[in-house]
Write a protein that holds these residues in place. Structure first.
Motif, PDB file in Angstrom:
ATOM      1  N   PRO A  49       0.866  -1.213  -0.089  1.00 46.43           N
ATOM      2  CA  PRO A  49       0.066  -0.081   0.078  1.00 46.43           C
ATOM      3  C   PRO A  49       0.899   1.085   0.039  1.00 46.43           C
ATOM      4  O   PRO A  49       2.122   1.176   0.426  1.00 46.43           O
ATOM      5  N   HIS A  50       0.151   2.424  -0.398  1.00 44.95           N
ATOM      6  CA  HIS A  50       0.973   3.674  -0.366  1.00 44.95           C
ATOM      7  C   HIS A  50       0.627   4.179   1.241  1.00 44.95           C
ATOM      8  O   HIS A  50       1.469   4.592   1.733  1.00 44.95           O
ATOM      9  N   LYS A  51      -0.598   3.783   1.580  1.00 41.74           N
ATOM     10  CA  LYS A  51      -0.860   4.364   2.775  1.00 41.74           C
ATOM     11  C   LYS A  51      -1.465   2.960   3.693  1.00 41.74           C
ATOM     12  O   LYS A  51      -2.452   2.188   2.949  1.00 41.74           O
ATOM     13  N   ILE A  52      -1.381   2.736   4.871  1.00 42.83           N
ATOM     14  CA  ILE A  52      -2.038   1.741   5.547  1.00 42.83           C
ATOM     15  C   ILE A  52      -2.186   2.160   6.876  1.00 42.83           C
ATOM     16  O   ILE A  52      -1.462   2.575   7.533  1.00 42.83           O
ATOM     17  N   SER A  53      -3.457   1.426   7.427  1.00 45.95           N
ATOM     18  CA  SER A  53      -3.665   1.979   8.984  1.00 45.95           C
ATOM     19  C   SER A  53      -4.222   0.613   9.573  1.00 45.95           C
ATOM     20  O   SER A  53      -4.918  -0.002   8.899  1.00 45.95           O
ATOM     21  N   CYS A  54      -3.860   0.428  11.081  1.00 46.35           N
ATOM     22  CA  CYS A  54      -4.708  -0.586  11.449  1.00 46.35           C
ATOM     23  C   CYS A  54      -5.137  -0.269  12.730  1.00 46.35           C
ATOM     24  O   CYS A  54      -4.470   0.317  13.675  1.00 46.35           O
ATOM     25  N   GLU A  55      -6.713   0.001  13.145  1.00 43.69           N
ATOM     26  CA  GLU A  55      -6.974   0.354  14.386  1.00 43.69           C
ATOM     27  C   GLU A  55      -8.073  -0.699  14.911  1.00 43.69           C
ATOM     28  O   GLU A  55      -8.895  -1.318  14.373  1.00 43.69           O
ATOM     29  N   GLU A  56      -7.858  -0.737  16.293  1.00 40.40           N
ATOM     30  CA  GLU A  56      -8.961  -1.806  16.998  1.00 40.40           C
ATOM     31  C   GLU A  56     -10.339  -0.802  17.339  1.00 40.40           C
ATOM     32  O   GLU A  56     -10.296   0.293  17.581  1.00 40.40           O
ATOM     33  N   ILE A  57     -11.451  -1.281  16.598  1.00 45.57           N
ATOM     34  CA  ILE A  57     -12.606  -0.465  16.288  1.00 45.57           C
ATOM     35  C   ILE A  57     -13.471  -1.061  17.434  1.00 45.57           C
ATOM     36  O   ILE A  57     -14.795  -0.627  17.788  1.00 45.57           O
ATOM     37  N   GLU A  58     -13.368  -2.496  18.028  1.00 46.44           N
ATOM     38  CA  GLU A  58     -14.279  -2.812  18.971  1.00 46.44           C
ATOM     39  C   GLU A  58     -13.018  -3.621  19.947  1.00 46.44           C
ATOM     40  O   GLU A  58     -12.317  -4.315  19.362  1.00 46.44           O
ATOM     41  N   CYS A  59     -13.420  -3.500  21.294  1.00 45.77           N
ATOM     42  CA  CYS A  59     -12.590  -4.142  22.331  1.00 45.77           C
ATOM     43  C   CYS A  59     -13.271  -4.775  23.429  1.00 45.77           C
ATOM     44  O   CYS A  59     -14.311  -3.946  24.030  1.00 45.77           O
ATOM     45  N   SER A  60     -13.020  -5.842  23.885  1.00 45.32           N
ATOM     46  CA  SER A  60     -13.742  -6.305  24.806  1.00 45.32           C
ATOM     47  C   SER A  60     -13.454  -5.704  26.309  1.00 45.32           C
ATOM     48  O   SER A  60     -13.907  -6.095  27.105  1.00 45.32           O
ATOM     49  N   PHE A  61     -12.153  -5.420  26.143  1.00 47.66           N
ATOM     50  CA  PHE A  61     -12.061  -4.379  27.360  1.00 47.66           C
ATOM     51  C   PHE A  61     -12.617  -3.007  27.275  1.00 47.66           C
ATOM     52  O   PHE A  61     -12.524  -2.356  28.381  1.00 47.66           O
TER      53      PHE A  61
END
Lengths: 194, 201
Positions: B176-188
């Motif tokens: 990718p030129h740009k890439i991101s990874c974010e947690e969008i739901e968390c059991s904590f």
């Protein structure tokens, strides 16, 4: 019974783990020993692994270059593309000449050789490639070419000189023949007068 | 000030059932050495000793299984000793993905996005004895993938680490030129599971 089975499985698991560990250590040592810069690339030309020699040769730490596009390492994108196409078609590519770019932007002429890897179904899953620094042989070749060029120039000059000499000699010869003819003519004229 | 790790927290973590491969610990040690040198790793080992769960990283067998809680303790001790922000733990996860032997075994799938994520589901069980990784949604045209991690409630620090792992996984296959990874739901954070959104362009 169940307990003994569990214990046997557990022993087998430990043995398998030890064997894997031994194999891993063997592979690691082998990669360390290899005196060549070696790199592993996936089918979309992303670098997945390099050996220590490659790291020293390129100036990149593994974490800096793993995950990067192969094209980052060579001067010409077109040449790299051609090489990528070639390794897709051939199992082995030998000694293709390219120009490598180190991290410090220094350009090094190299010969690149590559070998395909396939999975158990025969699908292409990537390739290894190794590099040979041909800077010295390139320099030697350039020196040799320059020398040959100089010698050719000298030779051309000598040939030119010889040709000029030849022309002069031929000119003289022709003049002598002409004079001889004239002498003969004058002698004939003298005889006729007598 | 709330301590991110103390004896009480470590005891709680050690009670969690489930194991993780030794390779995770090796990656932690390698990353600390890269960032802070061997002295840095010694500081982490001292902190772990103080907490009552010493880890001799050099003696870890990367193919053996160890309590998963211990890995969370390792990450928390590292974060505490160097006062690292979450972003640095994400970086550690990405680093692990790049250098660990996981990538070498996994690399044969690194030619098709679908295949990588599909195989990642299967591969999860080779590295953890609990939890499950599922590709919830993947749209290559719209350039996003949602990965779901179920039954894996170790500690929020692991979520940051996984963000880095998935981010790097995406980088290695998607170019990718740009890439991101974010947690969008968390059991904590009142979620039912962990969901990670990988987006690229």
């Amino acid at each position: 019974m169940n307990m003994s089975l569990t214990s046997k499985n557990s022993k087998k698991k430990i043995q398998a783990e030890e064997e894997i560990l031994g194999l891993e250590s063997y592979i690691r040592d082998f990669w360390r020993f290899l005196p060549l810069p070696v790199c592993y690339v996936n089918p979309v030309n992303i670098i997945l692994d390099i050996d220590e020699v490659f790291s020293g040769f390129s100036g990149y730490q593994p974490t800096e270059i793993i995950g990067e596009d192969l094209r980052k390492l060579f001067v010409s994108s077109e040449q790299t593309e051609e090489f990528e196409k070639e390794i897709l078609k051939k199992e082995i590519v030998l000694n293709r000449e390219m120009v490598f770019v180190r991290k410090d932007k220094k350009k090094i002429p190299v010969n690149i050789s590559a070998m395909q890897r396939k999975d158990e179904k025969g699908e292409f899953i990537g390739y290894f490639f190794s590099l040979t620094d041909i800077s010295e042989s390139k320099k030697f070749q350039e020196r040799l070419e320059k020398e040959v060029e100089k010698k050719t120039e000298d030779l051309k000059e000598k040939i030119g000189e010889l040709e000029r000499m030849n022309k002069i000699m031929i000119g003289r010869e022709l003049k002598m023949v002409e004079l001889k003819g004239k002498i003969e003519q004058l002698e004939k004229q003298q005889k006729n007068r007598k | 000030m709330n301590e991110i790790i103390n004896k009480e927290i470590t005891q709680g973590l050690m009670e969690i059932k489930g194991e993780a491969r030794g390779t995770h610990f090796k990656n932690d040690a390698d990353f600390v050495i890269k960032e802070k040198g061997k002295e840095g790793l010694e500081k982490v080992e001292k902190e772990l000793e103080r907490l009552g769960y010493p880890i001799e990283y050099e003696k870890i067998n990367q193919f053996a299984f160890y309590p998963a809680g211990l890995r969370a303790i390792s990450l928390l001790a590292i974060k505490k000793v160097f006062d690292w922000p979450d972003e640095k733990i994400k970086e550690l996860g990405a680093y692990a993905m790049k250098v660990s032997w996981i990538i070498r075994i996994f690399m044969k799938y690194f030619f098709s996005t679908e295949k990588v994520f599909k195989e990642a589901q299967k591969t999860w069980s080779q590295y953890f004895t609990f939890g499950e990784l599922i590709v919830e949604e993947s749209d290559l045209k719209k350039k996003y993938t949602i990965l779901k991690v179920k039954n894996f409630n170790l500690h929020p620090i692991y979520c940051r680490c996984l963000e880095g792992v998935f981010l790097e996984l995406g980088k290695l296959i998607l170019k990718p030129h740009k890439i991101s990874c974010e947690e969008i739901e968390c059991s904590f954070k009142e979620g039912k599971r962990h969901r990670f959104l990988i987006k690229w362009s």
